[in-house]
Design a protein around this motif. Sequence first.
Motif, PDB file in Angstrom:
ATOM      1  N   LYS A  52      -1.469   6.926   9.986  1.00  0.00           N
ATOM      2  CA  LYS A  52      -1.555   6.538  11.382  1.00  0.00           C
ATOM      3  C   LYS A  52      -2.968   6.032  11.623  1.00  0.00           C
ATOM      4  CE  LYS A  52       2.653   8.965  12.993  1.00  0.00           C
ATOM      5  NZ  LYS A  52       2.675   9.865  11.775  1.00  0.00           N
ATOM      6  N   ALA A  53      -3.696   6.792  12.163  1.00  0.00           N
ATOM      7  CA  ALA A  53      -5.104   6.634  12.654  1.00  0.00           C
ATOM      8  C   ALA A  53      -5.882   6.258  11.408  1.00  0.00           C
ATOM      9  CB  ALA A  53      -5.548   7.633  13.669  1.00  0.00           C
ATOM     10  N   LEU A  54      -5.776   7.076  10.447  1.00  0.00           N
ATOM     11  CA  LEU A  54      -6.640   7.018   9.197  1.00  0.00           C
ATOM     12  C   LEU A  54      -6.435   5.922   8.455  1.00  0.00           C
ATOM     13  CD1 LEU A  54      -8.571   9.248   8.878  1.00  0.00           C
ATOM     14  CD2 LEU A  54      -7.382  10.163   6.909  1.00  0.00           C
ATOM     15  N   LEU A  55      -5.222   5.032   8.384  1.00  0.00           N
ATOM     16  CA  LEU A  55      -5.335   3.839   7.890  1.00  0.00           C
ATOM     17  C   LEU A  55      -5.762   2.566   8.613  1.00  0.00           C
ATOM     18  CD1 LEU A  55      -1.793   3.675   5.867  1.00  0.00           C
ATOM     19  CD2 LEU A  55      -3.981   4.542   5.059  1.00  0.00           C
ATOM     20  N   ALA A 130      -5.073   9.095   1.380  1.00  0.00           N
ATOM     21  CA  ALA A 130      -5.662   8.400   2.487  1.00  0.00           C
ATOM     22  C   ALA A 130      -6.816   7.798   2.342  1.00  0.00           C
ATOM     23  CB  ALA A 130      -5.553   9.271   3.631  1.00  0.00           C
ATOM     24  N   HIS A 131      -7.628   8.426   2.006  1.00  0.00           N
ATOM     25  CA  HIS A 131      -9.069   7.849   1.878  1.00  0.00           C
ATOM     26  C   HIS A 131      -9.156   6.516   0.858  1.00  0.00           C
ATOM     27  CE1 HIS A 131     -10.934  11.384   3.687  1.00  0.00           C
ATOM     28  NE2 HIS A 131     -11.267  10.407   4.624  1.00  0.00           N
ATOM     29  N   ALA A 132      -8.413   7.058  -0.316  1.00  0.00           N
ATOM     30  CA  ALA A 132      -8.357   6.165  -1.538  1.00  0.00           C
ATOM     31  C   ALA A 132      -7.749   4.729  -1.116  1.00  0.00           C
ATOM     32  CB  ALA A 132      -7.497   6.576  -2.657  1.00  0.00           C
ATOM     33  N   LEU A 133      -6.340   4.931  -0.152  1.00  0.00           N
ATOM     34  CA  LEU A 133      -5.576   3.616   0.149  1.00  0.00           C
ATOM     35  C   LEU A 133      -6.392   2.934   1.228  1.00  0.00           C
ATOM     36  CD1 LEU A 133      -3.076   1.972   0.173  1.00  0.00           C
ATOM     37  CD2 LEU A 133      -2.080   3.692   1.769  1.00  0.00           C
ATOM     38  N   ARG A 134      -7.210   3.660   2.051  1.00  0.00           N
ATOM     39  CA  ARG A 134      -7.891   2.886   2.961  1.00  0.00           C
ATOM     40  C   ARG A 134      -9.010   1.958   2.321  1.00  0.00           C
ATOM     41  NH1 ARG A 134      -9.975   4.654   8.688  1.00  0.00           N
ATOM     42  NH2 ARG A 134     -11.999   3.747   8.747  1.00  0.00           N
ATOM     43  N   ASN A 135      -9.719   2.552   1.589  1.00  0.00           N
ATOM     44  CA  ASN A 135     -10.663   1.837   0.705  1.00  0.00           C
ATOM     45  C   ASN A 135      -9.994   0.436   0.189  1.00  0.00           C
ATOM     46  OD1 ASN A 135     -12.534   3.546   1.690  1.00  0.00           O
ATOM     47  ND2 ASN A 135     -12.512   4.601  -0.389  1.00  0.00           N
ATOM     48  N   LEU A 137      -7.443  -0.900   1.087  1.00  0.00           N
ATOM     49  CA  LEU A 137      -7.097  -2.015   2.165  1.00  0.00           C
ATOM     50  C   LEU A 137      -8.148  -2.878   2.590  1.00  0.00           C
ATOM     51  CD1 LEU A 137      -4.347  -0.150   4.287  1.00  0.00           C
ATOM     52  CD2 LEU A 137      -4.016  -1.369   2.292  1.00  0.00           C
ATOM     53  N   ALA A 138      -9.512  -2.208   2.608  1.00  0.00           N
ATOM     54  CA  ALA A 138     -10.543  -2.889   3.133  1.00  0.00           C
ATOM     55  C   ALA A 138     -10.600  -4.325   2.414  1.00  0.00           C
ATOM     56  CB  ALA A 138     -11.800  -2.070   3.029  1.00  0.00           C
ATOM     57  N   ASP A 139     -10.004  -4.311   1.176  1.00  0.00           N
ATOM     58  CA  ASP A 139     -10.459  -5.820   0.492  1.00  0.00           C
ATOM     59  C   ASP A 139      -9.296  -6.704   0.704  1.00  0.00           C
ATOM     60  OD1 ASP A 139     -12.705  -4.558  -0.738  1.00  0.00           O
ATOM     61  OD2 ASP A 139     -11.638  -3.724  -2.558  1.00  0.00           O
ATOM     62  N   ARG A 140      -8.441  -6.307   1.736  1.00  0.00           N
ATOM     63  CA  ARG A 140      -7.121  -7.119   1.870  1.00  0.00           C
ATOM     64  C   ARG A 140      -6.527  -7.657   0.781  1.00  0.00           C
ATOM     65  NH1 ARG A 140      -8.679 -11.664   6.231  1.00  0.00           N
ATOM     66  NH2 ARG A 140     -10.147 -10.755   7.535  1.00  0.00           N
ATOM     67  N   PRO A 141      -6.092  -6.696  -0.029  1.00  0.00           N
ATOM     68  CA  PRO A 141      -5.212  -7.009  -1.337  1.00  0.00           C
ATOM     69  C   PRO A 141      -3.684  -7.338  -0.771  1.00  0.00           C
ATOM     70  CG  PRO A 141      -5.226  -4.879  -0.958  1.00  0.00           C
ATOM     71  CD  PRO A 141      -6.098  -5.192   0.132  1.00  0.00           C
ATOM     72  N   ASP A 142      -3.076  -8.091  -1.861  1.00  0.00           N
ATOM     73  CA  ASP A 142      -1.705  -8.415  -1.860  1.00  0.00           C
ATOM     74  C   ASP A 142      -0.787  -6.898  -1.948  1.00  0.00           C
ATOM     75  OD1 ASP A 142      -1.986 -10.893  -1.054  1.00  0.00           O
ATOM     76  OD2 ASP A 142      -0.927 -11.530  -2.955  1.00  0.00           O
ATOM     77  N   VAL A 143      -0.015  -6.466  -0.811  1.00  0.00           N
ATOM     78  CA  VAL A 143       0.458  -5.016  -1.160  1.00  0.00           C
ATOM     79  C   VAL A 143       1.960  -5.108  -1.111  1.00  0.00           C
ATOM     80  CG1 VAL A 143       0.660  -2.981   0.102  1.00  0.00           C
ATOM     81  CG2 VAL A 143      -1.527  -4.155   0.259  1.00  0.00           C
ATOM     82  N   VAL A 144       2.409  -4.387  -2.037  1.00  0.00           N
ATOM     83  CA  VAL A 144       4.013  -3.982  -1.920  1.00  0.00           C
ATOM     84  C   VAL A 144       3.917  -2.571  -1.747  1.00  0.00           C
ATOM     85  CG1 VAL A 144       6.084  -3.648  -3.567  1.00  0.00           C
ATOM     86  CG2 VAL A 144       4.595  -5.674  -3.729  1.00  0.00           C
ATOM     87  N   TYR A 223       8.376  -7.836  -8.344  1.00  0.00           N
ATOM     88  CA  TYR A 223       7.443  -7.996  -7.450  1.00  0.00           C
ATOM     89  C   TYR A 223       6.041  -7.460  -7.760  1.00  0.00           C
ATOM     90  CZ  TYR A 223      11.577  -9.111  -4.501  1.00  0.00           C
ATOM     91  OH  TYR A 223      12.598  -9.609  -3.961  1.00  0.00           O
ATOM     92  N   GLY A 224       5.153  -8.279  -7.880  1.00  0.00           N
ATOM     93  CA  GLY A 224       3.861  -7.892  -8.501  1.00  0.00           C
ATOM     94  C   GLY A 224       2.941  -7.844  -7.175  1.00  0.00           C
ATOM     95  N   SER A 225       1.873  -7.205  -7.337  1.00  0.00           N
ATOM     96  CA  SER A 225       0.922  -7.147  -6.345  1.00  0.00           C
ATOM     97  C   SER A 225      -0.488  -6.567  -6.596  1.00  0.00           C
ATOM     98  CB  SER A 225       1.500  -6.225  -5.232  1.00  0.00           C
ATOM     99  OG  SER A 225       1.702  -4.866  -5.637  1.00  0.00           O
ATOM    100  N   ASP A 226      -1.465  -6.758  -5.975  1.00  0.00           N
ATOM    101  CA  ASP A 226      -2.738  -5.798  -6.330  1.00  0.00           C
ATOM    102  C   ASP A 226      -2.549  -4.381  -5.955  1.00  0.00           C
ATOM    103  OD1 ASP A 226      -3.857  -8.420  -6.352  1.00  0.00           O
ATOM    104  OD2 ASP A 226      -4.224  -8.691  -4.280  1.00  0.00           O
ATOM    105  N   VAL A 227      -1.939  -3.980  -5.087  1.00  0.00           N
ATOM    106  CA  VAL A 227      -1.696  -2.671  -4.595  1.00  0.00           C
ATOM    107  C   VAL A 227      -0.134  -2.356  -4.518  1.00  0.00           C
ATOM    108  CG1 VAL A 227      -2.090  -1.091  -2.930  1.00  0.00           C
ATOM    109  CG2 VAL A 227      -4.057  -2.570  -3.654  1.00  0.00           C
TER     110      VAL A 227
END
Lengths: 378, 83
Positions: A52-55, A130-135, A137-144, A223-227
């Motif tokens: 929640k908040a951490l993301l 959570a820290h790894a995922l947050r980092n 997401l900061a690059d705005r990848p395509d996410v599945v 379904y491929g993605s960056d993340v």
Amino acid sequence: MTVRALERIVVVGGGIAGLTACDTLRERGFDGELIVVGSEPHAAYSRPALSKALLKLDGDLAAHELAPATHGAREIRGASAVGLDVERRTISLEDGDELAYDGLIIASGSRAKRLSDHPGELTLRGLDDAHALRNRLADRPDVVVLGGGVLGMEIASGAVAAGCRVTLIATSEPMSRQLGAHVSGILTRSARERGVRIVVTASASVDADGERPVVRTSDGSTYGSDVLVSAVGDVPNTEWLRVSGLLTGGRLLADGHGRVAPGVVAAGDVTGWGPGGVRTPLWTSAIEQAKAAASALLDPEARALRFQNYFWTEQFGHSVKAVGPLPVHGSPEVLVGGGDAAPALLRWQGADGIRSVISIDHRIPIPRLRRLTDAASD
Amino acid sequence: MTAILKEDTMRIELDRPRCEGHGLCEEAAPDLMHLDDEGELVIDVSEVDGADVARAQAAVRVCPVAALRLLAADAADAEAAAE
């Protein structure tokens, strides 16, 4: 049988269940030696905050931090228990050390379920995740996001808020297994409005052959993605108990007091609980089970846990709170709001007469929400 | 102020911006705090001692957003003075 004096209690698990158990032991007057073994290097934290908040990229980076422990236990962090000998009353640690105990509290939690060994298949379970995922997401990848439960939807919500293009793949309408079709409809509508592509498929797997993992659905689509983030459930950490004799068909089962064996109790995500032996990997149940189990370890007369689940989620701008048996089925009684849109306060009559109440964006204290499940509230 | 308090007196501190109004604290310690009609937390008894300390501790612990803290009353005074 003589009751063995409890001079040293060992708690396996450094999460909220282990922490609450330690607090409860001290509150109930245990002044002996207390040792906590935790596999993570971190102090106990609030797991619900991780998704929640951490993301949120602009969110509170300390949202998961809990008040410091006051129980005075010796904490062994970054160490996993690998074995238990209930006859000798010792646990063994991965570095070969053994710890003797008079009383043992098993609170070793669970870990994220994975669908492949590909390192590109991310999961969100611990603080480091959570820290790894947050980092990322900061690059705005395509996410599945694979999984349409609470965690999957919260991750999708965080990712779309971070500006990512998000596809969520689920094997039923998102949130319907938790909250029923009605609330699922409200939440998935908001998810789509915010740009999340939702794919409902009979089944899905992770193809781990390539450089990046790819999700393959039952109709053959990929379904491929960056993340890729999998949120497909959790697996209890019971491997260290495999030869302890405490597992039943591979599962750890505690009675309604948390008792597993003489001098051994269990609480939290690792254990099935009560007559049904159901695991309830939720924040409040971990806390309530830990209180009951620690009490039962000290006091044979301690009362069994009577507890009604509570859970909440924040996703796509909505705040949802639920008490009572889930999922709910059919049309709700509308207590507040219009029913098909938020804010709303909704009630369902369960088949066994126990009612469930769900609030969406309607601020209501939990004690009041619980009272609405009572027949006397009419 | 602290002189009239017993040595083991603790003070419940609320970080209001953090509070999300779950109300799990009220469930743990209904004699010490409650959520009002707007869902805002009200600390009814902020200075606790004896058996209430354990209840306050349980309320602090159950908060999933760590909006509550329990401090020694004199430490809380010192912190307030420093702000």
